[in-house]
Design an enzyme around this catalytic site. Structure first.
Site, PDB file in Angstrom:
ATOM      1  N   GLY A   1       0.771  -1.236   0.000  1.00  0.00           N
ATOM      2  CA  GLY A   1       0.000   0.000   0.000  1.00  0.00           C
ATOM      3  C   GLY A   1       0.799   1.280   0.000  1.00  0.00           C
TER       4      GLY A   1
ATOM      5  CG  LEU B   1      -1.572  -8.478  -7.245  1.00  0.00           C
ATOM      6  CD1 LEU B   1      -0.784  -9.583  -6.569  1.00  0.00           C
ATOM      7  CD2 LEU B   1      -0.703  -7.719  -8.230  1.00  0.00           C
TER       8      LEU B   1
ATOM      9  CG  LEU C   1      -9.090  -8.932 -15.742  1.00  0.00           C
ATOM     10  CD1 LEU C   1      -7.978  -8.079 -16.334  1.00  0.00           C
ATOM     11  CD2 LEU C   1      -9.423 -10.096 -16.688  1.00  0.00           C
ATOM     12  CB  ILE C   2     -11.018  -4.302 -13.316  1.00  0.00           C
ATOM     13  CG1 ILE C   2      -9.962  -3.714 -12.377  1.00  0.00           C
ATOM     14  CG2 ILE C   2     -12.339  -3.547 -13.170  1.00  0.00           C
ATOM     15  CD1 ILE C   2     -10.313  -3.810 -10.907  1.00  0.00           C
TER      16      ILE C   2
ATOM     17  CG  ASN D   1      -3.025  -0.340 -12.832  1.00  0.00           C
ATOM     18  OD1 ASN D   1      -2.902  -0.429 -11.613  1.00  0.00           O
ATOM     19  ND2 ASN D   1      -2.320  -1.079 -13.678  1.00  0.00           N
TER      20      ASN D   1
ATOM     21  CG  HIS E   1       2.565  -1.700 -15.613  1.00  0.00           C
ATOM     22  ND1 HIS E   1       2.179  -2.933 -15.113  1.00  0.00           N
ATOM     23  CD2 HIS E   1       3.634  -1.923 -16.409  1.00  0.00           C
ATOM     24  CE1 HIS E   1       2.995  -3.853 -15.605  1.00  0.00           C
ATOM     25  NE2 HIS E   1       3.880  -3.276 -16.388  1.00  0.00           N
TER      26      HIS E   1
END
Length: 205
Positions: A21, A94, A96-97, A111, A113
């Site tokens: 976090g 982690l 998948l939406i 997001n 990355h």
């Protein structure tokens, strides 16, 4: 459409995270007493995730949900409606939406990355896996990418990138540290620029 369509901003942000976090903390700290947005919810799929403590330390509600709950349309949209969420920021999440969530929040899910997409993205490319791949490929630069989320891992439209110069001697851990320092600065600023342009009439609930 939310029955609260007339309520004023700040916009309400939910952070989805699965790990320690640190990015979530940087977002929460950035928007503490910020006129443009506030973090109103943390969602995690791991009961041991460090982000839970970071949320509690900042008095942000935390939902620890099973994968099945996150994939349950009525349940998940109900939770987000309850917290009147306007924008979702993934920070080391982690799973998948689900497509229903992408459809309910068009260009309202973002997001970060830890590589310069489209390089080093896709399923299984997260955390140290990314930095180890960057090192193995002999890249001379890396850096975070902020992008919209669609139904595929790391394939949404790019919003912002910042390049980080790498030394040939850098280890994967040193690459990770360099990129993470930039993530903590870049991501909250990009989110603020997005929520500053939001109009409540364009937010679907």
């Amino acid at each position: 459409m939310s029955s609260e369509a007339s309520r004023p901003f700040p916009a309400r942000i939910a952070i989805f995270a699965s790990g320690g976090g640190s990015n979530a903390a940087s977002i929460m700290d950035h928007f503490a007493d910020n006129p443009h947005a506030e973090v109103v919810l943390i969602v995690t799929n791991k009961a041991t995730a460090g982000v839970i403590l970071k949320g509690h330390q900042r008095s942000v509600p935390v939902l620890v949900l099973r994968k099945g709950q996150i994939q349950n349309r009525a349940f998940m949209l109900g939770q987000l409606e309850h917290f009147q969420v306007d924008l979702i920021a993934l920070a080391g999440f982690l799973l998948l939406i689900p497509s229903f969530l992408v459809q309910a929040y068009p260009q309202r899910i973002v997001n970060i990355h830890p590589a310069l997409l489209p390089k080093f993205g896709g399923k299984g490319m997260y955390g140290m896996h990314v930095h180890e791949a960057v090192k193995a490929a002999g890249e001379t630069e890396s850096g975070p990418t902020v992008h919209y989320v669609n139904e595929q891992y790391d394939e949404g439209a790019i919003i912002a990138q910042e390049r980080v110069v790498l030394d040939p001697e850098d280890t994967a851990e040193e690459i990770a540290a360099k990129v993470l320092a930039v993530e903590h600065r870049l991501y909250p600023r990009v989110i603020e620029s997005l929520v500053s342009g939001l109009k409540r009439s364009n937010v679907k609930h």
